[in-house]
Enzyme design. Structure first.
Site, PDB file in Angstrom:
ATOM      1  N   CYS A  25       0.830  -1.287   0.142  1.00  0.00           N
ATOM      2  CA  CYS A  25       0.134   0.075  -0.257  1.00  0.00           C
ATOM      3  C   CYS A  25       0.661   1.169  -0.002  1.00  0.00           C
ATOM      4  CB  CYS A  25      -0.716   0.114   1.276  1.00  0.00           C
ATOM      5  SG  CYS A  25      -2.274   1.348   1.349  1.00  0.00           S
ATOM      6  N   CYS A  37      -0.903   6.588   6.696  1.00  0.00           N
ATOM      7  CA  CYS A  37      -2.323   6.578   6.907  1.00  0.00           C
ATOM      8  C   CYS A  37      -2.168   5.784   8.390  1.00  0.00           C
ATOM      9  CB  CYS A  37      -2.861   5.434   5.908  1.00  0.00           C
ATOM     10  SG  CYS A  37      -4.463   4.878   6.606  1.00  0.00           S
ATOM     11  N   CYS A  89     -13.475  -8.456  20.836  1.00  0.00           N
ATOM     12  CA  CYS A  89     -12.644  -7.615  19.885  1.00  0.00           C
ATOM     13  C   CYS A  89     -11.521  -7.044  20.348  1.00  0.00           C
ATOM     14  CB  CYS A  89     -13.486  -6.703  19.215  1.00  0.00           C
ATOM     15  SG  CYS A  89     -14.371  -5.698  20.248  1.00  0.00           S
TER      16      CYS A  89
END
Length: 494
Positions: A73, A79, A426
């Site tokens: 990427c 990012c 999570c």
């Protein structure tokens, strides 16, 4: 050692979630740095010193780690969405396996079965939901649409080549940004609370290919609706909903657009809040399929962001919970009822509870859609609703939000004294915290494993099976592990 001093060192190991450990022999102490990988030689600045604990941030990677690769990427590093795209996927899974097992070894009282980390069925383009933000890449710069810059609250990185989504997302993002620029309208400024464009939400089902697109702005936008949220609309200027819709529909996408929406959000908080949603095209929902069941998903309802990985997760949870025939199961923090409906076909009854009313309504619709009459869903806080339930469960599934279970709610849950509890986390650190109470109130950890639903990132789902110490010791073993493991455990107990 002083704040602001610069040092060099090698990252020896990385603890969950992304805490790199650098040992400085001259200082005889470790410094914790984020966003590095084991084996990198780095130059870093000390940013925090308190109570003997030192933290720093990486200034430069001087030498790559032996396992390091070039990220696929082009946005990686700028990012803030991904952390480990510079590691081969197999190495990512291995690292998470070491990290989570180390946490569980410390948290669990006694012996337990470590099930390892199961990889995601896909490692690229796996996300079925993205929430992009409008902003600028630098102060007063050009309009941007993408993800927050790593370590920044304000700056936004254009991510038109993002690798964790497929080409349809990238086309929709680029199309929307181009049109937003043409309008000349500003993005919403988080400090001044002025501006127009806020977020772009895109959801796409892996199995059905249906796409839902939702633009979030301030005001009620339009060329003839006057002044709203600090933006003046004059005839012939501004954002025209139909123009944006026509451009999206002209895109050559692999999937099919099921709906295009426009949501108003004047909240000062930097979150997506629905203060009114208008359907510009199609419908305000789409369908996804998991393990042979069909689910209706609305713009803001919770659904696992990796559909194929979610199938692995739910198959694992179903395996862990074991025999469910003639059992009443509580699915607490049930969301859109995915787990409840996967368990329902082989259970007497499943009762789901979730605080988000929209998710509960979707769960009820999904149960009807799948012809499941033995599912009941309640809307409300688990802490309060659990007192109103007129049934005593045989088994409980917990799938709480990132912060885990409210301690008062957890106490009420353990008071049921059910034979087995399956906890899906999570955020593994929340599971570690809740295990202290669960074990203290008579539950034993039998088995723990992870599922990597988030390749390229620090995150991982964890599934934990707990049994009531007062229940028969063989009740879980006979149902959930193979005979070779069964005899090994029994020999160890002797």
């Amino acid at each position: 050692m002083k704040k602001g001093e610069v040092y060099e060192g090698v990252i020896e190991a990385v603890d969950f979630p992304n805490k790199g450990k650098v040992f400085l022999s001259d200082e005889d102490r470790y410094v914790i740095v984020k966003n590095g990988i084991a084996g990198q030689r780095i130059r870093f600045s000390v940013s925090k010193i308190r109570k003997g604990r030192a933290e720093g941030h990486i200034l430069e990677v001087l030498e790559a780690a032996p396992s390091e690769i070039a990220s696929p990427c082009p946005h990686f590093g700028q990012c803030g969405g991904c952390t480990y795209q510079n590691l081969p996927y197999e190495e990512q899974v291995r690292m998470k396996n070491v990290q989570i097992k180390a946490m569980m070894d410390e948290a669990v009282d006694g012996e337990y079965i470590w099930d390892g980390i199961k990889p995601s069925p896909v490692k690229d383009g796996y996300r079925n939901k993205m929430e992009f933000s409008f902003g600028d890449e630098c102060k007063d710069g050009a309009l941007a649409l993408g993800m927050h810059k790593r370590g920044s609250f304000y700056d936004i990185v254009n991510v038109e080549h993002c690798q964790i989504v497929d080409e349809d997302y990238r086309q929709i993002l680029t199309c929307t940004l181009e049109y937003a620029k043409e309008t000349g309208l500003p993005h919403y400024h988080r400090m001044r609370h002025t501006g127009f464009f806020r977020h772009l939400l895109v959801r796409k089902a892996v199995k059905t290919g249906e796409i839902l697109i939702n633009l979030v702005t301030t005001g009620r936008s339009g060329v003839d609706e006057g002044v709203e949220a600090g933006v003046e609309f004059r005839d012939g200027e501004g954002f025209v909903e139909q123009e944006w819709v026509d451009r999206l529909l002209a895109l050559k996408l692999a999937g099919r657009i099921a709906g295009i929406l426009h949501t108003r959000n004047n909240s000062v908080a930097d979150v997506v809040k629905d203060e009114g949603t208008k359907i510009l095209y199609g419908q305000d929902y789409f369908y996804e399929e998991l393990l042979g069941l069909r689910f209706k998903i609305t713009p803001f309802s919770f659904f696992q962001t990796n559909s194929l990985g979610a199938e692995v997760l739910y198959e694992t949870a179903r395996e862990y919970i074991g025999e469910t025939r003639d059992k009443v199961i509580f699915d607490l923090y049930s969301g859109t009822g995915t787990i409840a409906q996967i368990l329902a076909p082989v259970a007497k009854k499943v009762v789901g509870v979730d605080i988000v009313e929209e998710a509960v309504e979707a769960a009820r619709e999904n149960a009807d859609l799948n012809g499941l009459s033995n599912c009941v869903f309640w809307a409300g806080d688990v802490l309060k609703v659990i007192d109103e339930l007129c049934e005593v469960p045989d088994l409980i599934v917990l799938d709480p939000p990132r912060d885990g279970v409210n301690p008062k709610a957890l106490q009420k849950i353990t008071d049921f004294g059910v034979e087995r509890i399956v906890y899906i986390a999570c955020k593994p650190t929340s599971l570690v915290r809740d295990l202290e109470m669960l074990q203290g109130r008579g539950y034993r950890v039998e088995k723990v494993g992870g599922i990597d639903l988030f390749p390229g990132t620090v995150h991982v789902e964890t599934v934990c099976l707990l049994s009531n110490r007062k229940s028969k010791p063989d009740s879980y073993v006979d149902l959930s592990i193979n005979m070779e493991d069964y005899h090994r455990i029994k020999n160890e107990e002797k």
